[in-house]
Design a protein around this motif. Structure first.
Motif, short mmCIF file in Angstrom:
data_model
loop_
_atom_site.label_atom_id
_atom_site.label_comp_id
_atom_site.label_asym_id
_atom_site.label_seq_id
_atom_site.Cartn_x
_atom_site.Cartn_y
_atom_site.Cartn_z
N ASP A 186 0.80 -1.18 -0.07
CA ASP A 186 0.08 0.24 -0.01
C ASP A 186 1.09 1.47 -0.02
OD1 ASP A 186 -2.98 -1.05 0.43
OD2 ASP A 186 -1.69 -2.03 2.06
N LEU A 187 2.19 1.06 0.08
CA LEU A 187 2.90 2.21 0.03
C LEU A 187 3.26 2.70 -1.42
CD1 LEU A 187 5.62 1.10 2.94
CD2 LEU A 187 3.35 2.08 3.22
N THR A 200 8.86 11.12 -0.28
CA THR A 200 7.49 11.14 0.45
C THR A 200 6.82 9.96 0.30
OG1 THR A 200 7.14 13.50 -0.40
CG2 THR A 200 5.11 12.46 0.16
N ILE A 201 6.47 9.49 1.29
CA ILE A 201 5.89 8.03 1.59
C ILE A 201 4.32 8.39 1.55
CG2 ILE A 201 5.54 5.86 2.33
CD1 ILE A 201 8.57 6.45 3.46
N LEU A 202 3.46 7.84 0.74
CA LEU A 202 2.04 8.18 0.77
C LEU A 202 1.27 6.71 0.94
CD1 LEU A 202 0.22 10.76 0.86
CD2 LEU A 202 -0.10 10.27 -1.67
N ALA A 203 0.26 6.58 1.97
CA ALA A 203 -0.25 5.41 2.06
C ALA A 203 -1.82 5.80 2.28
CB ALA A 203 0.19 4.51 3.03
N PRO A 204 -2.82 4.93 1.96
CA PRO A 204 -4.07 5.03 2.09
C PRO A 204 -4.59 5.50 3.41
CG PRO A 204 -3.62 3.09 0.88
CD PRO A 204 -2.59 3.49 1.47
N LYS A 205 -4.20 4.68 4.43
CA LYS A 205 -4.48 4.87 5.88
C LYS A 205 -3.53 4.19 6.75
CE LYS A 205 -8.98 4.87 8.24
NZ LYS A 205 -10.32 4.17 8.31
N LEU A 206 -3.74 4.66 7.88
CA LEU A 206 -2.80 4.19 8.87
C LEU A 206 -3.41 3.04 9.48
CD1 LEU A 206 -0.25 4.07 10.40
CD2 LEU A 206 -0.91 5.98 12.07
N THR A 207 -3.63 2.04 8.93
CA THR A 207 -4.00 0.68 9.42
C THR A 207 -2.98 -0.12 9.92
OG1 THR A 207 -3.85 -0.31 7.37
CG2 THR A 207 -5.70 1.00 7.54
N PRO A 208 -3.28 -1.29 10.61
CA PRO A 208 -2.44 -2.27 11.18
C PRO A 208 -1.62 -2.83 9.82
CG PRO A 208 -4.42 -2.81 12.15
CD PRO A 208 -4.76 -1.61 11.22
N ARG A 209 -2.12 -3.09 8.80
CA ARG A 209 -1.31 -3.67 7.80
C ARG A 209 -0.51 -2.59 7.18
NH1 ARG A 209 -2.47 -7.25 3.91
NH2 ARG A 209 -4.55 -7.75 4.93
N VAL A 210 -0.75 -1.14 6.91
CA VAL A 210 0.41 0.00 6.53
C VAL A 210 1.34 -0.04 7.41
CG1 VAL A 210 0.34 2.12 6.04
CG2 VAL A 210 -1.52 0.81 4.96
N LEU A 211 0.97 -0.05 8.64
CA LEU A 211 2.07 0.11 9.81
C LEU A 211 2.98 -1.00 9.67
CD1 LEU A 211 3.14 1.81 12.14
CD2 LEU A 211 2.18 -0.16 13.71
N GLY A 212 2.45 -2.23 9.61
CA GLY A 212 3.55 -3.20 9.21
C GLY A 212 4.37 -3.13 8.05
N ILE A 231 5.87 11.32 5.67
CA ILE A 231 4.92 10.18 5.64
C ILE A 231 3.69 10.84 5.97
CG2 ILE A 231 4.51 7.85 6.88
CD1 ILE A 231 7.46 7.85 7.65
N GLY A 232 2.83 10.46 5.05
CA GLY A 232 1.37 10.88 4.92
C GLY A 232 0.65 9.90 4.41
N PHE A 233 -0.75 9.97 4.94
CA PHE A 233 -1.91 9.13 4.62
C PHE A 233 -3.02 9.93 3.93
CE2 PHE A 233 0.72 7.90 8.17
CZ PHE A 233 1.07 6.59 7.87
N ALA A 234 -3.67 9.06 3.11
CA ALA A 234 -4.93 9.92 2.57
C ALA A 234 -6.09 9.79 3.26
CB ALA A 234 -5.28 8.89 1.22
N GLU A 235 -6.37 8.77 3.98
CA GLU A 235 -7.68 8.87 5.16
C GLU A 235 -7.34 9.02 6.23
OE1 GLU A 235 -10.72 8.60 4.44
OE2 GLU A 235 -10.50 8.74 2.11
N PRO A 236 -7.75 9.86 7.11
CA PRO A 236 -7.57 10.00 8.37
C PRO A 236 -8.65 9.09 9.19
CG PRO A 236 -9.37 11.59 7.86
CD PRO A 236 -8.68 11.03 6.38
N PHE A 237 -8.46 8.61 10.46
CA PHE A 237 -9.36 7.60 10.95
C PHE A 237 -10.68 8.13 11.61
CE2 PHE A 237 -11.10 4.72 14.36
CZ PHE A 237 -10.80 3.84 13.98
N ALA A 238 -10.57 9.52 11.65
CA ALA A 238 -11.79 10.23 12.12
C ALA A 238 -11.41 11.73 11.55
CB ALA A 238 -12.36 10.18 13.20
#
Ligand SMILES: O=P(O)(O)OC[C@H]1O[C@](O)(CO)[C@@H](O)[C@@H]1O
Length: 542
Positions: A45-46, A460-472, A401-408
């Motif tokens: 996802d990165l 710049t590392i961009l990922a969809p969302k900070l999920t467990p998968r993305v953290l791994g 490091i950034g993410f497209a979707e916040p958790f809320a």
């Protein structure tokens, strides 16, 4: 070991560096606007944009040749198959086995590594479920409300960082706290407000000999026993370790111990049993999702060609700046508050691994090694140290490091955060010239102060969302880039002899601080002087 700096690949890079050094990112983009598209790579996802680096396709080609010259391909294979690449400790290095999918086969030194890993993972999952479902009860019959992980270094930073990162997924109403420092303030602060009847301690130590952890654990044990009695220990203390003997000696039933193996380095261990407190907090399913993320990047690292391999490219760029531009540090700037412990976690991962001045064979290294990692979440850093990044005299390559979707995001703040990330990378790369500033009507005397030199590199590392998968995925990325750098430098990233002397001296100094009689002739003059002052301040005879 061969001196890599004498290779033709190194010489080629030196020559190429002279050329690149004189060119700016503005020029590189003007000449080749397509580099933005081309200089990017995806892994799991990165998404990594590395176009804002002081490098061209030719640079990357030369760096890849250097990696080949350093034997990176073979080194990767040797790590994954369990050769004893940690030569100073004669151990395999198999953190990648901790995230092998169920059913995978890996036998090393006659051990069914994959089977053993899954057996522990299943025990961890079952235990976590019992705690989460309130089946596991404390000595008074109450369910667990707080898990306190006692550990330090790799037995703390990983699970603590990941717990913070994934706090939004902690859905069982169980809080985790992390005690590491032997400063009494740490344990005292973390125990504050807790009810012994609803507290579960996870004593995490690979060796189970670490003074900070054992001391904190002893004090915590007393806190519990004072409140609930000796018999309560079994319901309130579990251990994570490779050392069953020491766990039993400490007084924790080894039935409540979760094991791992000497082929997992401490700083590479939170995806195994050291992640127990995290598993309790977020649940085994999410923990396994995180492991899948790790595994995705492992596979990418193991199989992708070097020129499309994210950890390889990031590691090689680290070598490029360290050894050719003379950069001393690398900033890691997560635009995610939840990743506020990520830079601290990376400091152990990277600096305990690659902070070495001898090569694996014991001969001196041939060039600078070991980038100094540091950082803070954006945008806080912008209002603190970014001034130096933009206008200071030092070159500080940075990872954004950034993410497209916040958790809320009920108030729509996340896009502002992302705009800041993008603005910073752009300002660092392209700056603002004196002409541009003057053209805005700036008084001439202010122009030099406002000039933004630009030409400051970043990923710049961009990922969809900070999920467990993305953290791994993110953690595995950095684990492997450390390996890439270490391989080029010829060092063993998996030992840490440099931490031993200080530990030994501290043990020796303790009696000097506390003895009845002032000690004599026990250390160097400066240290003795400080001991005498300390004793006086403590009201002891000096
Ligand atoms: O898990 P242990 O054995 O308590 O060690 C804690 C930490 O101490 C170190 O050995 C360094 O002092 C780290 O490598 C390790 O993560």
């Amino acid at each position: 070991m061969d001196d890599i700096t004498l290779s033709k690949e190194w010489a080629g890079l030196r020559e190429h560096h002279r050329e690149i050094e004189g060119r700016t990112l503005r020029e590189l983009f003007d000449e080749d606007p397509g580099r933005a598209e081309r200089m990017s790579v995806t892994a799991g996802d990165l998404f990594l944009d590395y176009s804002k680096h002081r490098a061209t396709g030719e640079t990357l080609g030369l760096l890849v040749e250097l990696a080949e010259r350093a034997g990176l391909r073979d080194a990767v294979d040797r790590m994954f198959r369990g050769d004893h690449i940690n030569v100073s400790e004669d151990r395999a290095v198999l953190h990648t086995a901790l995230r092998l999918p169920a059913g995978a086969v890996l036998e090393v030194d006659g051990q069914d590594v994959a089977g053993d890993v899954h057996a522990v993972l299943d025990r961890m999952s079952a235990f976590a479920e019992r705690v989460r479902s309130k089946e596991w009860r404390g000595a008074t019959g109450e369910p667990i409300a707080t898990v306190v992980n006692i550990g330090i270094g790799g037995s703390d930073l990983g699970p603590a960082m990941a717990y913070e990162a994934l706090a939004d997924y902690a859905d069982a109403g169980i809080e985790a706290r992390f005690v590491s420092n032997i400063d009494p303030a740490d344990l005292e602060g973390k125990l504050r407000g807790l009810d012994p009847a609803t507290t579960l301690f996870v004593v995490s130590s690979k060796t189970f000999t670490t003074i900070e952890t054992l001391t904190n654990a002893r004090v915590a044990r007393k806190w519990l026993v004072d409140a609930l009695g000796e018999d309560a220990v079994g319901k309130h203390f579990v251990a994570v370790s490779t050392n069953a003997e020491k766990v039993a000696e400490f007084g924790i039933d080894t039935a409540n111990m979760f094991g791992f193996w000497d082929w997992v380095g401490g700083r590479y261990s939170f995806d195994g049993a050291i992640g127990l407190s995290l598993t309790v907090a977020i649940g085994p399913e999410r923990f396994r999702e995180m492991l899948d993320g790790f595994h995705t990047i492992d596979e990418h690292f193991r199989t992708a060609p070097f020129e499309k391999n994210m950890p390889v490219l990031m590691g090689l760029l680290g070598v490029w700046y360290t050894d050719f531009f003379g950069a001393q540090t690398r900033a890691v700037l997560p635009y995610a508050q939840r990743l506020h412990r990520f830079p601290a976690y990376l400091q152990q991962l990277t600096m305990e691994s690659n902070g070495k001045s001898v090569k694996a064979d014991g001969t001196p290294v041939d060039c600078d090694t070991g980038e100094i990692f540091w950082g803070e979440p954006g945008t806080n850093g912008q209002h603190a140290f970014y001034q130096l990044l933009h206008q200071g005299t030092r070159l500080v390559p940075a990872d954004f490091i950034g993410f497209a979707e916040p958790f809320a995001d009920p108030a729509g703040m996340h896009d502002i955060l992302t705009a800041n990330l993008l603005a910073q990378t752009s300002a660092l790369a392209f700056g603002k010239t004196a002409e541009e500033i003057a053209a805005e009507g700036t008084p001439p005397e202010l122009v030099p102060h406002k000039v933004m030199p630009g030409n400051r590199p970043s990923s710049t590392i961009l990922a969809p969302k900070l999920t467990p998968r993305v953290l791994g995925e993110l953690v595995a990325l950095y684990e492997h880039l450390v390996f890439v750098e270490g391989t080029v430098w010829g060092i063993n990233p998996f030992d840490q002899w440099g931490v031993e002397l200080g530990k030994k001296l501290a043990l020796g100094l303790q009696p000097a601080l506390t003895s009845e009689e002032p000690p004599e002739d026990f250390a160097d003059p400066s240290t003795e002087n400080l001991v005498r002052r300390y004793r006086r301040l403590r009201g002891r005879r000096a």
